[in-house]
Write an enzyme that holds these catalytic residues in place. Structure first.
Site, PDB file in Angstrom:
ATOM      1  N   HIS A  34      10.535  11.537   3.442  1.00  0.00           N
ATOM      2  CA  HIS A  34      11.907  11.060   3.202  1.00  0.00           C
ATOM      3  C   HIS A  34      12.933  12.195   3.319  1.00  0.00           C
ATOM      4  CE1 HIS A  34      10.534   7.105   2.210  1.00  0.00           C
ATOM      5  NE2 HIS A  34       9.842   7.505   1.167  1.00  0.00           N
ATOM      6  N   HIS A  49       6.466   3.056   2.788  1.00  0.00           N
ATOM      7  CA  HIS A  49       7.917   3.197   2.849  1.00  0.00           C
ATOM      8  C   HIS A  49       8.334   3.684   4.235  1.00  0.00           C
ATOM      9  CE1 HIS A  49       6.796   3.800  -1.416  1.00  0.00           C
ATOM     10  NE2 HIS A  49       7.883   3.069  -1.649  1.00  0.00           N
ATOM     11  N   ASP A  99       0.200   4.092   0.127  1.00  0.00           N
ATOM     12  CA  ASP A  99       0.774   3.142  -0.814  1.00  0.00           C
ATOM     13  C   ASP A  99       0.799   1.715  -0.275  1.00  0.00           C
ATOM     14  OD1 ASP A  99       2.520   4.208   1.004  1.00  0.00           O
ATOM     15  OD2 ASP A  99       4.018   4.839  -0.446  1.00  0.00           O
TER      16      ASP A  99
HETATM   17 ZN   LIG Z   1       5.568   5.798   0.330  1.00  0.00          ZN
END
Ligand SMILES: [Zn+2]
Ligand SMILES: [Zn+2]
Lengths: 555, 435
Positions: B112, B153, B240
């Site tokens: 990120h 994500h 995840d």
């Molecule tokens: Zn993640």
């Protein structure tokens, strides 16, 4: 008086130590009959000793390692339960290996109950095959011995000996746990017979003092108690040498220890009197085990290695040993011949050694002295290269905390201690090749027997406390008890200390005030969904390899 | 003796002494049970699986990628440097030919983290993969790189860093941004004017199972890689998507991860997220390592798999099929609605970036020079609510003369402007400057 005896591949050394001095030493060839060898060595060194005068005896033997290498292990059945991960069939050992359903997770929770019928079926098949020795192992049994205890119970009482995985070591490594448990089971009878016979010999000679066997970690254990841990007696030779170096020299600072033998050179690192240990355990023949061991490396160059010249005119030494040196009637030139030709050593026929050197160097046009000089130089260079790689590998070991990465602790020996027969002759060459001050102790030739004689009892325990599961387990010491939410590091250390001392006493540590070393200490908060739900404590503590109380460096 | 059919490097750095905060998912305990499982399996004893020791990355390594505000010390702690350094160790092992592939099992994560860094976003400060890729380009002269980000994500940091780079194919497969942080990663985000079609976002609906992932891999990702012909494939291996993960809603299992890895065969995998530290990570990581080493993974299975794993629903299967048809049309058949990109044209965009962990609001204004021969000169003006107002200029690797000239001119002008700091990263000359 103390007796130390080290059985090597070709030679057996014995020493008798009286009031800190070496009173007698003997070197005899090792024969096929180990007990006969022991008897001869004992007689050679004990000729004028009153039997009652021996306060301690320690032996380093080759019975179990020879049985492993020569594949003379007892038929042993294995019952293994695994759970997710690698296919347990990959770790099959022995003639009758059975995988049954049932598993624990990494915390030690029972994820799937052990299949009772499966265990019973496996046991009856093993019995049907005429096997009466059994090993039981489950994955994560060091976190919870339940499945192994159940398997041992459900297998029934037809077995004469049962070895359980959680008792061999607290270290996580399922394949090694299987191999180590198997070896302890499969060596049980062989080692027991050996131990009984040795006890008989000692009895005949009226030697009743405490008797110990040396282990690969440089520690000893009581001979009679070793019956449960036969695999721990295998391959203790290199440890005998390192402990001998320590006993004769003290090894202050960071010391590289070289044991130059007939066919091999063994190396180890001693940090301020404490030898480095292998991270997991020793390899015995084809088996990687969880048996604690000194970190040693063996290379195929020694005083009796064959020396030859390659087509490019470079000298090559080892790893083959063709036989004795030429000076002693052997077939091929050796570094020992080079030492004799250079008058560094007076033994055998000097002329034969010189002639062998001359023949060896002839293609390059070197005379005997030049060839001999270059032989020792080449030998030292090869040992130095191997030692550098050994140290590089130690320094490349992974680390798992920021603290360790930033501390960047690296080993950098400040000196070299050389033992073994050719120590005085090769020391100068090694000093030059490694660029480090090199020395050898008095009694360099029997350092290994001295090491066996004065090594103290060692022991180790691994503790894991998990307040979420509400239990603390010390697998090696057979401790498993309930704990409450408040169980903390202080309590863990106290519990570990008690278990370790009890365990050490059981295998022969009789002194008061054992020197205990905590080698691993970690505590993690366990958080589930942003709330603290427990504490995970991991401790490893042990009595490190060292010398018996009262021993003064030097001999 | 058990032998790996593919030599595999493992760099393990669990940072047992570092946490964002005591109860944060990024805490000391995160890889503890993974380590337990890896050690208990005896994976490090397998012939051909080689564990390497980490080393910290240098500020110089970070400066090839990031503009850190105000400087590297302030945004990257030792732990970040070591995690990034672990990736460099993995890269060295692969590129020196010591191993066929490597897995950097390190924390904290990085995907990120964007080009400009003011602080921590989505548990990330610096972008481990990007730092590794630019190191590889510098050290080993490799150009064409593909990143396949399989974290649940959207890998918005990596997307940002490679947005304009036609030599980097960035593919992110993730839970649909309408249902999960960071809320981006839609197919219409397909790259800047000089790299249109080089960013591929594959948003999958919640509850997608491993069938769905493997279907997308087979039908879309593998053909995209075949077409791009990268010299090296990096997997941002977040864990995840697991059915046990507490902060996402996907339905992936350890076996699925192993199958994905065995099919994708990345040269280097880098751990990203994954917070089911007890009942997913140990099994997923064992599965990945075994798959990389070419070992049979059919015994890798969560203890609660039978009880808790649900096969993928039919409506989800249909949704994914339709999505793949649409994306194949866009990225394989070339039906992208590309923006006009006339040589020399400067295209500008503005956006707001929020740092969830550190509560920083950043406003960016970006300028890129359209170029047909290089990635184009890039200028980013960035203002944060912490009083920083910076301008950063990037002259990319292999920049053409014109772009270089433009970049330098922007920098010269900015030095005279009212910025707290002005940055220049000139990859052509290998220069990093900050005023
Ligand atoms: Zn993640
Ligand atoms: Zn250009």
């Amino acid at each position: 008086m103390i007796l130390g005896l080290d059985v090597g591949g070709t030679q057996t050394d014995a020493v008798l130590i009286d009031a800190g001095r070496i009173a007698a030493a003997a070197k005899i060839p090792t024969s096929r009959d180990l007990l006969a060898t022991l008897r001869t060595a004992l007689e050679a060194v004990l000729s004028d000793v009153a039997p009652g005068g021996l306060e301690r005896m320690a032996f380093s033997t080759t019975m179990t390692i020879n049985a492993i290498v020569e594949d003379r292990l007892d038929p042993t059945g294995m019952i293994v339960s695994s759970g997710p991960g690698m296919d347990p069939a990959w770790f099959s050992v022995g003639p009758s290996y059975h995988v049954v359903e049932g598993c624990l997770d990494h915390q030690g929770f029972e994820a799937k109950p052990l299949d009772r019928t499966g265990v019973q079926n496996a046991a009856s098949r093993i019995i049907k095959e005429g096997i009466r020795i059994l090993g039981v192992v489950s994955k994560f049994s060091v976190r919870n011995p339940l499945l192994e205890l159940q398997a041992a119970k459900w297998a029934g009482d037809a077995f004469s000996h049962v070895a359980m995985g959680h008792r061999v070591s607290g270290t996580l490594n399922f394949p090694r746990r299987i191999a180590t448990t198997y070896l302890n089971a499969a060596l049980y009878r062989i080692h027991k017979n050996f131990s009984d016979a040795l006890v008989q010999i000692l009895k005949e000679k009226g030697l009743n003092g405490p008797r110990y066997l040396l282990k690969p970690d440089g520690g000893t254990m009581d001979l009679d108690k070793s019956i449960q841990w036969p695999a721990r007696t295998a391959q203790s030779g290199p440890a005998a040498s390192v402990m001998g170096a320590l006993a004769l020299d003290g090894c202050k600072g960071e010391t590289l220890v070289l044991d130059v033998g007939g066919t091999t050179t063994d190396m180890a690192v001693v940090m301020d009197g404490t030898p480095l240990l292998k991270p997991l355990g020793i390899r015995l023949g084809p088996y990687r085990t969880l048996i604690r061991s000194l970190l040693t490396h063996s290379m195929g160059i020694g005083g009796d290695s064959e020396v030859r010249m390659d087509p490019k005119g470079n000298l090559r030494i080892g790893p083959i040993r063709k036989g004795k040196p030429v000076a002693l009637g052997g077939p091929a030139p050796t570094p020992t011949d080079a030492m004799i030709a250079l008058d560094l050593l007076t033994v055998g026929h000097r002329n034969a050694a010189a002639a062998a050197m001359e023949r060896l160097g002839a293609p390059a046009g070197w005379d005997a002295a030049t060839t001999a000089e270059r032989t020792l130089h080449t030998m030292a260079e090869a040992i130095a290269a191997s030692a550098k790689a050994f140290i590089y590998n130690i320094n490349s070991r992974p680390v798992y905390t920021i603290h360790e990465v930033l501390a960047d602790r690296r080993i950098k020996p400040g000196s070299v201690l050389i033992i073994g027969g050719p120590a005085p002759q090769i020391a100068g060459y090694i000093e030059k090749a490694l660029g480090l001050p090199s020395r050898f102790p008095r009694h360099y030739g029997v350092a290994n027997a001295v090491g066996a004689a004065v090594a103290r009892v060692t022991s180790e325990i691994t503790l894991q406390a998990d307040t979420q599961r509400g239990s603390v387990v010390i697998p090696e010491a057979d401790v498993e008890q309930a704990i409450d939410q408040d169980f903390d590091m202080e309590q863990a250390i106290a519990l570990g200390r008690t278990a370790l001392c009890r365990q050490a006493a059981e295998i022969g540590a009789h002194e008061n005030g054992l020197e205990i070393c905590i080698t691993e200490k970690q505590m993690f908060a366990m958080i589930r969904g942003y709330a603290r739900t427990g504490r995970n404590i991991r401790l490893r503590m042990g009595i490190m390899p060292g010398l018996i109380p009262g021993w003064e460096i030097g001999g | 003796m058990l032998r790996a059919s593919r030599r595999t490097g493992l760099v393990f750095f669990p940072a047992f002494d570092w946490a964002i905060s005591p109860t944060h998912p990024e805490r000391e305990e995160r890889l503890l049970y993974t380590q337990d499982q890896v050690l208990e399996e005896g994976l490090l004893d397998v012939d051909g699986i080689i564990e390497y020791r980490v080393r910290p990355a240098a500020f110089e390594d970070i400066q090839r990628v990031h503009f850190c505000v105000p400087d590297e010390e302030s945004v990257a702690t030792e732990s970040h440097l070591i995690a990034a350094g672990g990736c460099l160790v993995a890269a060295d092992a692969v590129l020196r030919g010591e191993v066929k592939s490597a897995f950097a099992l390190v924390r904290p994560p990085g995907h990120h983290a964007m080009r400009v860094v003011h602080g921590n976003r989505g548990f990330c400060n610096i972008n481990n993969e990007a730092i590794m890729i630019e190191y590889i380009r510098e050290q080993y002269g490799i150009r064409r790189v593909a990143i396949v980000d399989t974290d649940c994500h959207h890998g918005d940091g990596s997307q940002d860093i490679y947005w304009h780079d036609p030599d980097t194919l960035f593919i992110s497969i993730h839970q649909d941004g309408r249902t999960l942080y960071p809320g981006s990663g839609f197919p219409r985000e397909f790259g800047g004017p000089n790299a249109q079609g080089m960013t591929v976002n594959i948003p999958l609906p919640p509850q997608t199972g491993e069938e769905g992932f493997l279907y997308v891999l087979e039908e879309l990702i593998m053909p995209l890689l075949e077409k791009f012909e990268p010299e090296i494939v990096i997997n941002s291996a977040g864990q995840d998507n697991h059915f046990n993960d507490p902060i996402t809603n996907m339905n992936f299992s350890a076996r699925g991860y192993a199958a994905l890895n065995a099919r994708l065969k990345p040269d280097i995998a880098v751990l990203e997220g994954g917070y089911a530290l007890e009942n997913a990570l140990p099994y997923v990581n064992v599965g990945i390592i075994m798959a990389m080493a070419g070992l049979d993974t059919s015994f890798v299975k969560e203890p609660n798999y039978e009880r808790d794993y649900r096969p993928q629903r039919d409506d989800i299967t249909q949704y994914i099929k339709d999505l793949v048809v649409r994306l194949r049309d866009m990225f394989l058949e070339g039906h992208l609605e590309k923006a006009a990109c006339k040589e020399g044209l400067v295209i500008e965009r503005s956006r707001d970036i929020y740092y969830d962990t550190d509560h920083i609001h950043e406003r960016q204004h970006e300028k890129i020079r359209c170029c047909n021969t290089c990635s184009g000169a890039l200028s980013i003006a960035s203002t944060s609510n912490r009083g920083q107002h910076i301008l950063a200029v990037l002259i990319p690797l292999g920049a053409c003369k014109e772009c270089r000239k433009t970049g330098l001119a922007w920098f010269e002008k900015a030095i005279r402007g009212a910025y707290t700091h002005v940055y220049l990263l000139d990859r052509v000359r290998g220069v990093y400057e900050r005023t």
